[in-house]
Design an enzyme around this catalytic site. Structure first.
Site, PDB file in Angstrom:
ATOM      1  N   HIS A   1       5.442  -2.172  -6.359  1.00  0.00           N
ATOM      2  CA  HIS A   1       4.081  -1.707  -6.085  1.00  0.00           C
ATOM      3  C   HIS A   1       3.189  -2.028  -7.275  1.00  0.00           C
ATOM      4  CE1 HIS A   1       0.718   0.782  -4.877  1.00  0.00           C
ATOM      5  NE2 HIS A   1       1.344   1.163  -3.783  1.00  0.00           N
TER       6      HIS A   1
ATOM      7  N   THR B   1      -0.588   0.616   3.100  1.00  0.00           N
ATOM      8  CA  THR B   1       0.760   0.986   3.525  1.00  0.00           C
ATOM      9  C   THR B   1       0.736   1.858   4.773  1.00  0.00           C
ATOM     10  OG1 THR B   1       1.682   0.814   1.299  1.00  0.00           O
ATOM     11  CG2 THR B   1       2.843   2.225   2.833  1.00  0.00           C
TER      12      THR B   1
ATOM     13  N   ASP C   1       4.788  -4.866   4.020  1.00  0.00           N
ATOM     14  CA  ASP C   1       3.709  -4.016   4.526  1.00  0.00           C
ATOM     15  C   ASP C   1       2.323  -4.630   4.325  1.00  0.00           C
ATOM     16  OD1 ASP C   1       3.785  -3.657   1.768  1.00  0.00           O
ATOM     17  OD2 ASP C   1       3.312  -1.519   1.850  1.00  0.00           O
ATOM     18  N   HIS C   2       2.115  -5.305   3.190  1.00  0.00           N
ATOM     19  CA  HIS C   2       0.816  -5.932   2.924  1.00  0.00           C
ATOM     20  C   HIS C   2       0.975  -6.843   1.718  1.00  0.00           C
ATOM     21  CE1 HIS C   2       0.444  -3.124  -0.429  1.00  0.00           C
ATOM     22  NE2 HIS C   2       0.619  -2.118   0.400  1.00  0.00           N
TER      23      HIS C   2
ATOM     24  N   GLU D   1       7.774  -2.934   0.290  1.00  0.00           N
ATOM     25  CA  GLU D   1       6.484  -2.746  -0.363  1.00  0.00           C
ATOM     26  C   GLU D   1       5.980  -4.041  -0.997  1.00  0.00           C
ATOM     27  OE1 GLU D   1       3.078  -1.562  -1.792  1.00  0.00           O
ATOM     28  OE2 GLU D   1       4.309  -0.148  -0.652  1.00  0.00           O
TER      29      GLU D   1
END
Length: 715
Positions: A426, A309, A485-486, A260
């Site tokens: 996150h 995500t 993921d990003h 994440e």
């Protein structure tokens, strides 16, 4: 002045004029303070200034159709509130995601909006009062002078219509001026920033609604003939696998680890902590990245859009892009036909499972995973014990998540194809005193400060998981795929981040924003000793064919838009949903072009075609074609018209995630002596006790030394 405002408010059109003026100026202020629209020169600045006017006059002018004067003014207050809410919602959304809200995001993506609400107060700034003080002023005017409204005659319908027509004329003039600077603005636009910059945020919202309705009609009208250009594209862009590496991991378990918000700049990054010590932010990932058993990629970019995500998962499992607007998981996932990695590997005897310490409905996973062929989904409703102490906003903390997942992993029949979705790292990266393990000097941005702490914590959790895999005996027969993921740090914060990366905040620009979209990608094959750092350029869309080729799966008949990252034939063109493109030589960001190696801007004269300009045009067209083909597949649900060889479609009705742990146990009992799970191989003895974690929420644990775990393998 106040007397003039008083008199104007009592006038039939005065209250409307005050509202239009205030909202117009507020919108322009927001443009300047909140959005990076790439405005260049006085002409574009003029267009930016006038573009809120037409939509504001139009929407506020609708209040004139109310025959009752009080109702007319009351409706104007309501319209003012709704427009302010839309503007402010875009401000908050852009502040974190560097993008504008779409209709699909509002209506369909409850997960994304839920994420925004969870971190709402973290995103607020003092200047946000500026976007609401005018609304309260309008309410005050209405409340103070409403007795006088009753004495005013109603506005004639033809007068109200004339106001709306004038708004349309203003818009036509605005559009004509915009077309001079940006021809075919509404027909060839691939960047939402352009619509807002030239025509305004309300016009963008209407444009987005029209585009959404148009996309919804595509699926209804699609048929098998629409698949022809897709098959042609796939055939032309298929790359043969690396012959020496094809099938290297055949028959092994597969463990995807969804990192994440991890970005590539974290790899090998060392920072000085408050105590003066210089330490690596991700020591375990660093060792894994440099292992001779790892195929590590230094130039792989995330390609997610508003689905964040969920887009990353779509790319990883399907080699297809997310949608330009909203999330494919929430919009299409329950209904579309997919040819995803889990279902492909099921044809090769694999069991498929996802582990996620959050609710199954988040991003509509509980429906979309069925469409992709996952047999089991272990989520917080059925499989994990969440408490306020062991969880964060988005689910179970990583150390506890991995530890609690082992009881299910050891029961999966082998070989298995699994995915672990972590959540601790996150946004908004909250300060958790029990798990504060990495203290860097404070920047002015608490989000950045918290980011390095949660990243370090996530790295420790990974080390604990890998240690268990070794202790349990699963490690040697497993291929690990770790991917970011990003982005974790949004573009709006990159200038504050820059000094920590030994870069200048002053010199930081669009090129640098593009380059930090790199994400870690590590494919770890224990015992291979043929790995190394690969400098090939690619994106998340390329990961599935790479993994399948390492597993010995022929993908030539599958519809996948990516190319094997280990193939010498790959094109190395990285497409992004916002229209940007990166290749080893050139980076295209909007109309600007940069040398990818140096970051220097390259001037291209649009009126003087050259070999270079043709090459850039080809680069952009290739990226747009890939995105267009993906959109055609998803919006038209075209995979329903095609089944590749050696592939069996998912029977979604046969899959239930209501109680995955119980169903897994029942399936193992039915297998009897054919049970190939780790527990089955260990005569039903559990390996959970082998898992060590220093998580403070887990009582009785001793801290685990996570340093140099990979050294054991090389000794």
């Amino acid at each position: 002045m106040f007397q003039k405002i008083k008199e104007a408010t009592k006038n039939n059109f005065g209250f409307l004029a005050i509202a239009v003026l205030l909202f117009w100026l507020k919108t322009y202020l927001a443009y300047q303070l909140e959005f990076s629209l790439g405005v260049e020169g006085l002409y574009q600045q003029f267009l930016l200034f006038i573009n809120p006017l037409a939509a504001t006059v139009f929407f506020f002018g609708l209040s004139l159709y109310f025959s009752n004067t009080k109702s007319r003014h009351r409706s104007l207050v309501v319209f003012y509130f709704l427009n302010t809410a839309l503007l402010f919602g875009n401000i908050l959304y852009y502040r974190e995601f560097s993008d504008f809200v779409t209709l699909k995001t509002i209506l369909g993506s409850s997960a994304m909006m839920g994420g925004l609400s969870a971190s709402f107060f973290q995103m607020l700034e003092w200047r946000d009062l500026l976007y609401w003080v005018d609304f309260f002023f309008i309410v005050r005017l209405y409340w103070k002078y409403r007795p006088s409204f009753a004495t005013k005659p109603p506005v004639k319908k033809r007068t109200a219509t004339a106001v709306l027509i004038s708004a349309l004329l203003i818009f036509s003039a605005n559009l004509s001026l915009a077309e001079i600077d940006r021809p075919q603005l509404l027909t060839r636009t691939f960047d939402r920033n352009y619509i807002v910059k030239y025509l305004g945020i309300n016009v963008y919202t209407m444009y987005d609604g029209i585009q959404t309705a148009r996309a919804n009609s595509v699926r209804a009208s699609a048929d098998g003939s629409d698949l022809a250009p897709v098959l042609d594209y796939v055939e032309q862009h298929y790359t043969e696998p690396n012959e020496a590496l094809f099938g290297q991991a055949q028959g092994r378990n597969v463990v995807y680890i969804h990192l994440e918000s991890m970005q590539q700049f974290l790899i090998d990054l060392e920072l000085q902590e408050e105590n003066g010590e210089i330490n690596a932010v991700t020591p375990f990932l660093n060792e894994l990245y440099h292992s001779s058993d790892s195929y590590s990629f230094s130039n792989v970019f995330h390609q997610t859009a508003q689905g964040k995500t969920s887009d990353a998962e779509l790319l990883l499992d399907n080699s297809l892009f997310g949608l330009a607007q909203g999330s494919a998981f929430t919009q299409l996932g329950a209904d579309n036909i997919f040819q995803a990695g889990p279902q492909i590997m099921k044809s090769h005897g694999y069991t498929n499972a996802v582990f996620h310490g959050n609710v199954g409905s988040f991003w509509n996973r509980d429906n979309t995973y069925k469409s992709m062929g996952y047999d089991y989904f272990f989520s917080s409703e059925t499989s994990y014990n969440l408490t306020p102490e062991n969880s964060v906003e988005y689910g179970l903390k990583d150390k506890l998540f991995f530890q609690e997942s082992i009881q299910y992993l050891e029961q999966l029949p082998q070989p298995f194809y699994s995915k672990f979705i972590t959540v601790s790292n996150h946004f908004p990266f909250p300060a958790d005193e029990m798990n504060t393990v990495f203290d860097i000097p404070d920047t002015e941005d608490t989000t950045i400060n918290g980011y390095f702490n949660t990243v370090h914590y996530a790295d420790q959790a990974l080390a604990e998981f890998f240690q268990y895999m070794k202790e349990s005996g699963l490690y040697d027969n497993t291929m690990f795929v770790l991917y970011g993921d990003h982005f974790g740090i949004s573009n709006s914060r990159n200038r504050t981040l820059a000094p920590l990366l030994d870069q200048s905040s002053v010199m930081w620009g669009d090129y640098d924003d593009a380059m930090v979209q790199r994400i870690p990608l590590i494919i770890h094959v224990p015992g291979s000793e043929t790995g190394g750092i690969q400098d090939t350029f690619g994106g998340q869309v390329d990961i599935l064919p790479t993994v399948l080729h390492l597993l010995g799966v022929d993908t030539s008949t599958h519809i996948q838009l990516g190319q094997d990252l280990l193939s010498s034939e790959r094109e190395q063109i990285v497409a992004f949903r916002n229209g940007n493109v990166v290749s080893p030589d050139y980076t295209s960001i909007g109309p600007a072009v940069y040398d990818t190696k140096t970051g220097q801007m390259i001037f291209i004269d649009p009126n003087n075609p050259s070999e270079l300009s043709n090459e850039i045009d080809h680069l952009r067209e290739a990226a747009q074609q890939q995105l267009h083909i993906s959109d055609q597949i998803l919006n038209g649900d075209l995979l329903r018209f095609y089944t590749p060889s050696n592939f069996e479609r998912v029977d979604k009705q046969a899959i239930s995630y209501l109680d995955s742990p119980q169903r897994l146990r029942e399936n193992l009992e039915a297998l009897g002596f054919e049970n190939t799970s780790l527990m089955g191989q260990n005569n039903s003895q559990s390996t959970v006790d082998l898992y060590q974690t220093d998580a403070p929420e887990f009582p009785g644990n001793q801290p685990l030394d996570t340093n140099s775990l990979l050294d054991e393998e090389s000794e």
